[in-house]
Structures are given as C-alpha cells and as structure tokens.
Design a protein around this motif. Sequence first.
Motif, PDB file in Angstrom:
ATOM      1  N   ARG A 181      10.946   6.496   0.754  1.00 52.16           N
ATOM      2  CA  ARG A 181      10.216   7.185   0.596  1.00 52.16           C
ATOM      3  C   ARG A 181       8.844   6.874  -0.430  1.00 52.16           C
ATOM      4  NH1 ARG A 181      15.199  10.251   0.338  1.00 52.16           N
ATOM      5  NH2 ARG A 181      15.078  12.123   0.800  1.00 52.16           N
ATOM      6  N   ARG A 182       9.928   5.838  -1.286  1.00 50.20           N
ATOM      7  CA  ARG A 182       8.126   5.143  -1.988  1.00 50.20           C
ATOM      8  C   ARG A 182       7.504   4.730  -0.322  1.00 50.20           C
ATOM      9  NH1 ARG A 182       9.813   1.439  -6.019  1.00 50.20           N
ATOM     10  NH2 ARG A 182       7.840  -0.194  -6.651  1.00 50.20           N
ATOM     11  N   GLY A 222      17.022   5.411   1.851  1.00 50.95           N
ATOM     12  CA  GLY A 222      16.148   6.633   1.449  1.00 50.95           C
ATOM     13  C   GLY A 222      14.627   6.703   0.976  1.00 50.95           C
ATOM     14  N   HIS A 223      15.429   5.679  -0.558  1.00 47.58           N
ATOM     15  CA  HIS A 223      14.305   5.426  -1.447  1.00 47.58           C
ATOM     16  C   HIS A 223      13.046   4.662  -1.419  1.00 47.58           C
ATOM     17  CE1 HIS A 223      13.217   4.470  -5.236  1.00 47.58           C
ATOM     18  NE2 HIS A 223      13.625   2.987  -5.118  1.00 47.58           N
ATOM     19  N   GLU A 281       0.254  14.877   2.277  1.00 48.11           N
ATOM     20  CA  GLU A 281       1.430  14.474   2.928  1.00 48.11           C
ATOM     21  C   GLU A 281       2.038  15.008   3.487  1.00 48.11           C
ATOM     22  OE1 GLU A 281       6.465  16.736   1.103  1.00 48.11           O
ATOM     23  OE2 GLU A 281       4.148  17.251   0.790  1.00 48.11           O
TER      24      GLU A 281
END
Length: 197
Positions: free
Chosen positions: A137-138, A133-134, A156
């Motif tokens: 998300r980045r 997920g990181h 967003e």
Amino acid sequence: MTNSTDSPARTGRAAGKRERLMAAAAQVLYEQGVERTTIADIARAADVPVGNVYYYFKTKDELVEAALSEHTTHLKALTDRLDQLPDPRERLKGLVEAWVGQRDTAARYGCPAGTLAVELGKRTDGGLDPAVGHVIRRLLAWVEQQYRRMGLADPEGLALTLVGAYQGMSLLSNALRDPEIMTREGARLTRWLDTLT
C-alpha cells in the motif's frame, strides 16, 4: 553507580545485533520463504548466536515483521531518492529503472513484498497479512501521488496498473528464470509512461 548493561558500547552492540538480525531476516526470508526458514538460519546469516535471537525477537513471526519493516525502510529510501527528481514522470521512470536493476534477483526469488504476500496469504492464521499489505500500500500510495502530480485522471487506477505490471513481470521472470523479462517489460512500462498526458 551505573548499570553496565546501559553503557554506550553495550547499547551500540545490542542495536547492531538487532539491525543485523532484521537485515538477515529480510534477506533469508526472501530467498528461502517463511516456511523453510528457521530462526537458526537467520541467526547464522546475521552472525549472531541463536540464543541471542530470542532476546530481540520472541517468535519467528516477529522476525517476519522485522523483515517487512526492512522492506518498508528500503522502499522509503528508494522513494526518498526518487523524490529528489523534479518531475513526477521521471520519478516513475526511475522506479521502473530500479525494478529492472533488480532483474537478476527477481528472476531468482521474485518481488520481496509480493512473494511474502503470497506466502503469508496462504497461512490460516492471517496474522501478518495486514503487515505485508502495508508495504504494498505504501508503494501504491507513492505511485498514485506521482500520477496526481502529473494531473492525470484516475491516479489510483494508474498506480494499480503500474504496480500490478511490476508484480506480473517479477512473477514471470521468477517462474521462467528469465531476467530479460524484467528488461523488456520495464522498457515497455517506460514507453507507456511517456505516452500518458
């Protein structure tokens, strides 16, 4: 008296092996998937003896984490390069162009982070879900930042739309083994970016 294991040549070789293993893990896991990949597969791709792998990575999950780290490094290199463009809209169009440039690979294997996210999301232990997920998300954060710089409302939501479109076109291109889906949808995304004011 010096410790020979700390010599610059030996340290350089060790770092080289670790880097080769990380790069091989990213490639082999992407191409074969986590469940079908063995530590021996990664060692072979890195040209490292299997026994040496355990010196750097104790488990297969550590190799998966290393692969995710490689994906993060590649994403950072791409966004750093795109950040050299003066206009945020052009940066986003450059991102789409980079995605389309990987169309043949996407048609064969899908999106690197997306396919890992799907595969790891099916595991019952859930231990690597935050790591994958990181990476995503980045990417979302970088895309959102470009929309903010353009002064657009709901940056967003726009970031989710663009990254979601990429994931969709990668998935469809892979499922249908048709790289031209990436080409057509990439052109559509570029036209859409031009309409945003």
